[in-house]
Design a protein around this motif. Structure first.
Motif, PDB file in Angstrom:
ATOM      1  N   ASP A 189      55.616  35.007  42.483  1.00  0.00           N
ATOM      2  CA  ASP A 189      56.960  35.577  42.538  1.00  0.00           C
ATOM      3  C   ASP A 189      56.929  37.097  42.562  1.00  0.00           C
ATOM      4  O   ASP A 189      57.634  37.727  43.338  1.00  0.00           O
ATOM      5  CB  ASP A 189      57.805  35.117  41.332  1.00  0.00           C
ATOM      6  N   ILE A 190      56.111  37.701  41.701  1.00  0.00           N
ATOM      7  CA  ILE A 190      56.034  39.161  41.635  1.00  0.00           C
ATOM      8  C   ILE A 190      55.502  39.707  42.949  1.00  0.00           C
ATOM      9  O   ILE A 190      56.068  40.646  43.519  1.00  0.00           O
ATOM     10  CB  ILE A 190      55.159  39.607  40.447  1.00  0.00           C
ATOM     11  N   ALA A 191      54.441  39.133  43.448  1.00  0.00           N
ATOM     12  CA  ALA A 191      53.864  39.617  44.704  1.00  0.00           C
ATOM     13  C   ALA A 191      54.860  39.507  45.851  1.00  0.00           C
ATOM     14  O   ALA A 191      55.053  40.458  46.617  1.00  0.00           O
ATOM     15  CB  ALA A 191      52.585  38.848  45.027  1.00  0.00           C
ATOM     16  N   LEU A 192      55.481  38.373  46.001  1.00  0.00           N
ATOM     17  CA  LEU A 192      56.411  38.166  47.100  1.00  0.00           C
ATOM     18  C   LEU A 192      57.668  39.014  46.956  1.00  0.00           C
ATOM     19  O   LEU A 192      58.202  39.520  47.950  1.00  0.00           O
ATOM     20  CB  LEU A 192      56.759  36.681  47.218  1.00  0.00           C
ATOM     21  N   ALA A 193      58.149  39.216  45.732  1.00  0.00           N
ATOM     22  CA  ALA A 193      59.340  40.030  45.508  1.00  0.00           C
ATOM     23  C   ALA A 193      59.132  41.479  45.941  1.00  0.00           C
ATOM     24  O   ALA A 193      60.073  42.155  46.354  1.00  0.00           O
ATOM     25  CB  ALA A 193      59.736  39.984  44.032  1.00  0.00           C
ATOM     26  N   PHE A 194      57.892  41.948  45.869  1.00  0.00           N
ATOM     27  CA  PHE A 194      57.600  43.327  46.230  1.00  0.00           C
ATOM     28  C   PHE A 194      56.917  43.462  47.591  1.00  0.00           C
ATOM     29  O   PHE A 194      56.400  44.520  47.937  1.00  0.00           O
ATOM     30  CB  PHE A 194      56.759  43.994  45.139  1.00  0.00           C
ATOM     31  N   GLY A 195      56.908  42.381  48.355  1.00  0.00           N
ATOM     32  CA  GLY A 195      56.349  42.430  49.700  1.00  0.00           C
ATOM     33  C   GLY A 195      54.842  42.556  49.752  1.00  0.00           C
ATOM     34  O   GLY A 195      54.289  43.078  50.716  1.00  0.00           O
ATOM     35  N   CYS A 196      54.175  42.085  48.722  1.00  0.00           N
ATOM     36  CA  CYS A 196      52.715  42.177  48.662  1.00  0.00           C
ATOM     37  C   CYS A 196      52.070  40.937  49.269  1.00  0.00           C
ATOM     38  O   CYS A 196      52.665  39.877  49.315  1.00  0.00           O
ATOM     39  CB  CYS A 196      52.252  42.284  47.206  1.00  0.00           C
ATOM     40  N   ALA A 197      50.848  41.097  49.697  1.00  0.00           N
ATOM     41  CA  ALA A 197      50.041  39.951  50.100  1.00  0.00           C
ATOM     42  C   ALA A 197      49.424  39.365  48.836  1.00  0.00           C
ATOM     43  O   ALA A 197      49.172  40.074  47.871  1.00  0.00           O
ATOM     44  CB  ALA A 197      48.935  40.386  51.053  1.00  0.00           C
ATOM     45  N   VAL A 198      49.195  38.094  48.842  1.00  0.00           N
ATOM     46  CA  VAL A 198      48.569  37.427  47.705  1.00  0.00           C
ATOM     47  C   VAL A 198      47.136  37.080  48.103  1.00  0.00           C
ATOM     48  O   VAL A 198      46.905  36.477  49.149  1.00  0.00           O
ATOM     49  CB  VAL A 198      49.334  36.149  47.304  1.00  0.00           C
ATOM     50  N   VAL A 199      46.192  37.497  47.290  1.00  0.00           N
ATOM     51  CA  VAL A 199      44.781  37.222  47.540  1.00  0.00           C
ATOM     52  C   VAL A 199      44.309  36.221  46.493  1.00  0.00           C
ATOM     53  O   VAL A 199      44.396  36.488  45.295  1.00  0.00           O
ATOM     54  CB  VAL A 199      43.934  38.511  47.454  1.00  0.00           C
ATOM     55  N   PHE A 200      43.855  35.068  46.959  1.00  0.00           N
ATOM     56  CA  PHE A 200      43.297  34.076  46.052  1.00  0.00           C
ATOM     57  C   PHE A 200      41.783  34.237  46.051  1.00  0.00           C
ATOM     58  O   PHE A 200      41.164  34.333  47.107  1.00  0.00           O
ATOM     59  CB  PHE A 200      43.655  32.658  46.505  1.00  0.00           C
ATOM     60  N   CYS A 201      41.204  34.307  44.883  1.00  0.00           N
ATOM     61  CA  CYS A 201      39.762  34.467  44.808  1.00  0.00           C
ATOM     62  C   CYS A 201      39.261  33.862  43.504  1.00  0.00           C
ATOM     63  O   CYS A 201      40.030  33.623  42.582  1.00  0.00           O
ATOM     64  CB  CYS A 201      39.367  35.941  44.883  1.00  0.00           C
ATOM     65  N   GLU A 202      37.996  33.623  43.483  1.00  0.00           N
ATOM     66  CA  GLU A 202      37.359  33.140  42.266  1.00  0.00           C
ATOM     67  C   GLU A 202      36.606  34.323  41.676  1.00  0.00           C
ATOM     68  O   GLU A 202      35.591  34.766  42.222  1.00  0.00           O
ATOM     69  CB  GLU A 202      36.400  31.997  42.590  1.00  0.00           C
ATOM     70  N   ALA A 203      37.149  34.873  40.604  1.00  0.00           N
ATOM     71  CA  ALA A 203      36.547  36.056  39.992  1.00  0.00           C
ATOM     72  C   ALA A 203      36.511  35.866  38.480  1.00  0.00           C
ATOM     73  O   ALA A 203      37.540  35.639  37.853  1.00  0.00           O
ATOM     74  CB  ALA A 203      37.355  37.301  40.346  1.00  0.00           C
ATOM     75  N   TRP A 204      35.329  35.971  37.927  1.00  0.00           N
ATOM     76  CA  TRP A 204      35.151  35.829  36.491  1.00  0.00           C
ATOM     77  C   TRP A 204      34.630  37.141  35.932  1.00  0.00           C
ATOM     78  O   TRP A 204      33.635  37.665  36.409  1.00  0.00           O
ATOM     79  CB  TRP A 204      34.178  34.693  36.169  1.00  0.00           C
ATOM     80  N   GLY A 205      35.321  37.678  34.975  1.00  0.00           N
ATOM     81  CA  GLY A 205      34.900  38.927  34.360  1.00  0.00           C
ATOM     82  C   GLY A 205      35.296  40.135  35.179  1.00  0.00           C
ATOM     83  O   GLY A 205      35.764  40.036  36.317  1.00  0.00           O
ATOM     84  N   SER A 206      35.106  41.295  34.596  1.00  0.00           N
ATOM     85  CA  SER A 206      35.562  42.527  35.239  1.00  0.00           C
ATOM     86  C   SER A 206      34.810  42.840  36.530  1.00  0.00           C
ATOM     87  O   SER A 206      35.395  43.346  37.486  1.00  0.00           O
ATOM     88  CB  SER A 206      35.469  43.696  34.263  1.00  0.00           C
ATOM     89  N   GLU A 207      33.538  42.516  36.602  1.00  0.00           N
ATOM     90  CA  GLU A 207      32.769  42.793  37.817  1.00  0.00           C
ATOM     91  C   GLU A 207      33.291  41.966  38.992  1.00  0.00           C
ATOM     92  O   GLU A 207      33.459  42.473  40.106  1.00  0.00           O
ATOM     93  CB  GLU A 207      31.280  42.516  37.606  1.00  0.00           C
ATOM     94  N   GLY A 208      33.556  40.687  38.749  1.00  0.00           N
ATOM     95  CA  GLY A 208      34.095  39.830  39.802  1.00  0.00           C
ATOM     96  C   GLY A 208      35.476  40.276  40.247  1.00  0.00           C
ATOM     97  O   GLY A 208      35.790  40.249  41.442  1.00  0.00           O
ATOM     98  N   VAL A 209      36.303  40.713  39.290  1.00  0.00           N
ATOM     99  CA  VAL A 209      37.642  41.199  39.627  1.00  0.00           C
ATOM    100  C   VAL A 209      37.537  42.483  40.449  1.00  0.00           C
ATOM    101  O   VAL A 209      38.219  42.638  41.465  1.00  0.00           O
ATOM    102  CB  VAL A 209      38.483  41.412  38.345  1.00  0.00           C
ATOM    103  N   ALA A 210      36.680  43.401  40.029  1.00  0.00           N
ATOM    104  CA  ALA A 210      36.494  44.652  40.772  1.00  0.00           C
ATOM    105  C   ALA A 210      36.013  44.363  42.192  1.00  0.00           C
ATOM    106  O   ALA A 210      36.500  44.970  43.152  1.00  0.00           O
ATOM    107  CB  ALA A 210      35.511  45.567  40.047  1.00  0.00           C
ATOM    108  N   ASN A 211      35.083  43.433  42.348  1.00  0.00           N
ATOM    109  CA  ASN A 211      34.588  43.066  43.681  1.00  0.00           C
ATOM    110  C   ASN A 211      35.705  42.503  44.553  1.00  0.00           C
ATOM    111  O   ASN A 211      35.806  42.829  45.735  1.00  0.00           O
ATOM    112  CB  ASN A 211      33.442  42.053  43.579  1.00  0.00           C
ATOM    113  N   ALA A 212      36.559  41.654  43.971  1.00  0.00           N
ATOM    114  CA  ALA A 212      37.657  41.050  44.727  1.00  0.00           C
ATOM    115  C   ALA A 212      38.677  42.115  45.136  1.00  0.00           C
ATOM    116  O   ALA A 212      39.185  42.090  46.265  1.00  0.00           O
ATOM    117  CB  ALA A 212      38.331  39.964  43.888  1.00  0.00           C
ATOM    118  N   ILE A 213      38.972  43.052  44.255  1.00  0.00           N
ATOM    119  CA  ILE A 213      39.922  44.125  44.578  1.00  0.00           C
ATOM    120  C   ILE A 213      39.362  44.995  45.696  1.00  0.00           C
ATOM    121  O   ILE A 213      40.073  45.332  46.648  1.00  0.00           O
ATOM    122  CB  ILE A 213      40.252  44.955  43.314  1.00  0.00           C
TER     123      ILE A 213
END
Length: 120
Positions: A7-31
């Motif tokens: 809802d938040i992403a779509l309300a602000f016109g953002c794309a939604v990225v689905f990924c499998e990310a565990w921990g800060s390193e995985g999140v940073a890589n996905a971003i």
């Protein structure tokens, strides 16, 4: 929770990225891989990230656990940081804008009532 993120992403016109990310390193890589400019993160992941690892970020929403003031002040100087308090059981949604709080000159005290923005 997933509906809220969509809802938040779509309300602000953002794309939604689905990924499998565990921990800060995985999140940073996905971003980095998606060159994301907006992210919804739990505060513990945000606190573990270094802004230099995710330079594309411009807006960060946090929710799901308490956002520590130290991490909030650090990140609010680099991105537009919004801390969300959401209760899906009673359709309650509140936001505390850390970036606006710091820009107003508040939030620089160590302790006391002015060191945190008000949820609205």
């Amino acid at each position: 929770s997933a509906y809220g993120e969509l809802d938040i992403a779509l309300a602000f016109g953002c794309a939604v990225v689905f990924c499998e990310a565990w921990g800060s390193e995985g999140v940073a890589n996905a971003i980095r891989a998606s060159n994301a400019t907006c992210a919804g993160l739990v505060p513990s992941i945000l606190a573990a990230l270094d802004h230099s690892e995710v330079p594309s970020l411009r807006v960060v929403f946090t929710w799901g656990e308490a956002l520590q003031a130290r991490a909030a002040r650090e990140w609010a100087q680099r991105v537009h940081l919004l801390d969300l308090l959401i209760s899906t059981e009673c359709w309650l949604s509140l936001v505390a804008d850390w970036t606006a709080h710091l820009r107003s000159g508040a939030g620089t005290a160590c302790g006391g009532g002015g060191d945190r923005p008000t949820f609205r």
